[in-house]
Scaffold this motif. Structure first.
Motif, PDB file in Angstrom:
ATOM      1  N   VAL A   1      12.317   4.766 -47.138  1.00  0.00           N
ATOM      2  CA  VAL A   1      13.041   4.453 -48.336  1.00  0.00           C
ATOM      3  C   VAL A   1      12.335   4.384 -49.598  1.00  0.00           C
ATOM      4  CG1 VAL A   1      14.382   2.711 -49.082  1.00  0.00           C
ATOM      5  CG2 VAL A   1      14.875   3.642 -46.872  1.00  0.00           C
ATOM      6  N   SER A   2      10.959   3.489 -49.522  1.00  0.00           N
ATOM      7  CA  SER A   2      10.433   3.184 -50.500  1.00  0.00           C
ATOM      8  C   SER A   2       9.430   4.346 -50.779  1.00  0.00           C
ATOM      9  CB  SER A   2       9.392   1.980 -50.373  1.00  0.00           C
ATOM     10  OG  SER A   2       8.687   2.273 -49.453  1.00  0.00           O
ATOM     11  N   ARG A   3       9.272   5.173 -50.095  1.00  0.00           N
ATOM     12  CA  ARG A   3       8.458   6.400 -50.071  1.00  0.00           C
ATOM     13  C   ARG A   3       9.215   7.338 -50.916  1.00  0.00           C
ATOM     14  NH1 ARG A   3       8.501  11.444 -48.358  1.00  0.00           N
ATOM     15  NH2 ARG A   3       9.942  10.710 -46.581  1.00  0.00           N
ATOM     16  N   ILE A   4      10.449   7.511 -50.632  1.00  0.00           N
ATOM     17  CA  ILE A   4      11.489   8.461 -51.368  1.00  0.00           C
ATOM     18  C   ILE A   4      11.640   7.983 -52.804  1.00  0.00           C
ATOM     19  CG2 ILE A   4      13.707   9.530 -51.246  1.00  0.00           C
ATOM     20  CD1 ILE A   4      13.783   9.272 -48.116  1.00  0.00           C
ATOM     21  N   LEU A   5      11.772   6.812 -52.886  1.00  0.00           N
ATOM     22  CA  LEU A   5      12.344   6.323 -54.370  1.00  0.00           C
ATOM     23  C   LEU A   5      11.026   6.288 -55.104  1.00  0.00           C
ATOM     24  CD1 LEU A   5      14.053   2.837 -53.301  1.00  0.00           C
ATOM     25  CD2 LEU A   5      15.086   5.022 -54.351  1.00  0.00           C
ATOM     26  N   ARG A   6       9.702   5.852 -54.495  1.00  0.00           N
ATOM     27  CA  ARG A   6       8.422   6.011 -55.357  1.00  0.00           C
ATOM     28  C   ARG A   6       8.267   7.430 -55.782  1.00  0.00           C
ATOM     29  NH1 ARG A   6       6.363   0.898 -55.500  1.00  0.00           N
ATOM     30  NH2 ARG A   6       6.709  -0.167 -53.825  1.00  0.00           N
ATOM     31  N   ALA A   7       8.441   8.312 -54.967  1.00  0.00           N
ATOM     32  CA  ALA A   7       8.167   9.626 -55.115  1.00  0.00           C
ATOM     33  C   ALA A   7       8.985  10.362 -56.197  1.00  0.00           C
ATOM     34  CB  ALA A   7       8.199  10.675 -53.955  1.00  0.00           C
ATOM     35  N   TYR A   8      10.156   9.855 -56.122  1.00  0.00           N
ATOM     36  CA  TYR A   8      11.153  10.153 -57.373  1.00  0.00           C
ATOM     37  C   TYR A   8      10.721   9.607 -58.709  1.00  0.00           C
ATOM     38  CZ  TYR A   8      15.642  10.872 -60.195  1.00  0.00           C
ATOM     39  OH  TYR A   8      16.304  11.079 -61.274  1.00  0.00           O
ATOM     40  N   VAL A   9      10.555   8.400 -58.497  1.00  0.00           N
ATOM     41  CA  VAL A   9      10.116   7.743 -59.974  1.00  0.00           C
ATOM     42  C   VAL A   9       9.159   8.316 -60.527  1.00  0.00           C
ATOM     43  CG1 VAL A   9       8.959   5.726 -60.637  1.00  0.00           C
ATOM     44  CG2 VAL A   9      11.211   5.426 -59.327  1.00  0.00           C
ATOM     45  N   ARG A  10       7.929   9.153 -59.553  1.00  0.00           N
ATOM     46  CA  ARG A  10       6.595   9.491 -60.253  1.00  0.00           C
ATOM     47  C   ARG A  10       6.870  10.779 -60.571  1.00  0.00           C
ATOM     48  NH1 ARG A  10       4.291   7.649 -55.105  1.00  0.00           N
ATOM     49  NH2 ARG A  10       4.785   9.563 -54.170  1.00  0.00           N
ATOM     50  N   GLY A  11       8.179  11.523 -60.320  1.00  0.00           N
ATOM     51  CA  GLY A  11       8.622  12.718 -60.849  1.00  0.00           C
ATOM     52  C   GLY A  11       8.708  13.891 -59.805  1.00  0.00           C
ATOM     53  N   GLU A  12       8.196  13.470 -58.585  1.00  0.00           N
ATOM     54  CA  GLU A  12       8.347  14.337 -57.559  1.00  0.00           C
ATOM     55  C   GLU A  12       9.657  14.632 -57.108  1.00  0.00           C
ATOM     56  OE1 GLU A  12       5.779  13.054 -54.338  1.00  0.00           O
ATOM     57  OE2 GLU A  12       4.005  12.366 -55.872  1.00  0.00           O
ATOM     58  N   ARG A  13       9.948  16.084 -56.764  1.00  0.00           N
ATOM     59  CA  ARG A  13      11.453  16.354 -56.709  1.00  0.00           C
ATOM     60  C   ARG A  13      11.392  17.550 -55.490  1.00  0.00           C
ATOM     61  NH1 ARG A  13      11.333  12.797 -59.950  1.00  0.00           N
ATOM     62  NH2 ARG A  13      12.653  12.969 -61.667  1.00  0.00           N
ATOM     63  N   THR A  14      10.282  17.741 -54.940  1.00  0.00           N
ATOM     64  CA  THR A  14      10.277  18.769 -54.035  1.00  0.00           C
ATOM     65  C   THR A  14      10.803  18.465 -52.547  1.00  0.00           C
ATOM     66  OG1 THR A  14       8.429  20.015 -54.736  1.00  0.00           O
ATOM     67  CG2 THR A  14       8.947  20.342 -52.748  1.00  0.00           C
ATOM     68  N   PRO A  15      11.914  18.697 -51.941  1.00  0.00           N
ATOM     69  CA  PRO A  15      12.405  18.339 -50.772  1.00  0.00           C
ATOM     70  C   PRO A  15      11.240  18.368 -49.684  1.00  0.00           C
ATOM     71  CG  PRO A  15      13.936  19.838 -51.447  1.00  0.00           C
ATOM     72  CD  PRO A  15      12.586  19.959 -52.412  1.00  0.00           C
ATOM     73  N   VAL A  16      11.616  17.336 -48.639  1.00  0.00           N
ATOM     74  CA  VAL A  16      10.621  17.047 -47.530  1.00  0.00           C
ATOM     75  C   VAL A  16      11.357  17.072 -46.368  1.00  0.00           C
ATOM     76  CG1 VAL A  16       8.917  15.533 -46.190  1.00  0.00           C
ATOM     77  CG2 VAL A  16       8.793  15.615 -48.720  1.00  0.00           C
ATOM     78  N   GLY A  17      11.279  18.245 -45.397  1.00  0.00           N
ATOM     79  CA  GLY A  17      12.110  18.210 -44.192  1.00  0.00           C
ATOM     80  C   GLY A  17      13.244  19.244 -44.324  1.00  0.00           C
TER      81      GLY A  17
END
Length: 269
Positions: free
Chosen positions: A241-257
């Motif tokens: 959960v925190s990984r997905i949220l932090r990635a979005y906040v950093r500007g990362e948008r590429t789907p994983v899996g």
């Protein structure tokens, strides 16, 4: 951009509270005990976020009676608002005159501007864009005072007949009910065509939610007109959960899996 997060597993809450960019959290009304409502709402609010109680997907007479019997705790909890999933719940909130925002969920369909006005007349402050809407159709409808779900497993079916109970595996009939009510039970089911679904038994009110096997991913497709988005977490592993949220906040948008775009790019036939 305002970011809301919905959690069905309370083990995810500490992770979400650590993300400063999260503005509001939807708490599972199916699982929280009334005596914890106020304490949980205050915990969320101390983290600088709004605390919303997500009402059940099915609102039977017994369900209404449950909330009426705990009306005092509900009024004293201090929730900033409620996630409304049924017309019965909108009526209940109006009757009880409970304060706070009314956020109508995606199942309270607002396909067009006329439907939007009807829902607002029923007390909606914020609407959720329908899952079945195509990108162009949603743009025509307008994103004003509306939220777009951009990540999470979408409900494929709400079953008033709990699959566990019909198969003789009723969780509420075994063990301590309070523990069973609080604890999510996610199971993978496969239909006759081989498609997988994730089943979540909501034992307090005796119904099931069947989710898509892969999560919706629109993080890279959020329209510029959208000013409010929601992440919906269900059976994710702790830490994910925190990984997905932090990635979005950093500007990362590429789907994983594996993921789905839902009807956003292909609409409903």
């Amino acid at each position: 951009m305002l970011i809301d997060v919905s959690v069905e597993n309370m083990n995810h809450l500490p992770e979400v509270l650590e993300i400063p960019e999260v503005d509001g959290i939807f708490l599972p009304g199916d699982r929280l005990e009334p005596e914890t409502w106020r304490r949980t709402a205050e915990c969320v609010q101390r983290a600088g976020k709004s605390a919303y109680l997500a009402l059940p997907h099915i609102f039977r007479k017994e369900t209404g009676g449950y909330f009426v019997s705990h009306q005092r705790e509900l009024a004293a909890a201090g929730f900033d608002g409620f996630l409304v999933r049924r017309l019965d719940e909108a009526g209940f909130l109006m009757e009880q005159k409970l304060p706070g925002l009314r956020i109508f969920d995606a199942g309270m369909y607002t396909w067009n501007r006329e439907a939007v006005e009807v829902m607002r007349s029923l007390g909606a402050d914020i609407l959720t864009m329908p899952y079945e809407g195509r990108e162009r159709e949603l743009a025509e409808r307008g994103y004003e005072d509306s939220e777009l779900v951009v990540y999470g497993r979408l409900p494929a079916m709400i079953s008033a007949q709990c699959t566990g109970k019909t198969q003789g595996r009723c969780r509420a009939a075994r063990g301590k009910k309070e523990d069973i009510f609080r604890t999510p039970s996610f199971r993978r089911l496969r239909d006759r065509k081989g498609a997988f679904f994730v089943e979540d038994s909501r034992c307090r009110f005796c119904y099931s939610v069947l989710y898509n096997s892969v999560p919706l991913w629109l993080l890279d497709r959020v329209p510029t007109a959208c000013r409010r988005i929601r992440f919906s977490f269900t059976d994710e592993e702790v830490g994910e959960v925190s990984r997905i949220l932090r990635a979005y906040v950093r500007g990362e948008r590429t789907p994983v899996g594996s993921f789905t775009r839902g009807h956003f790019t292909r609409g409903v036939e």
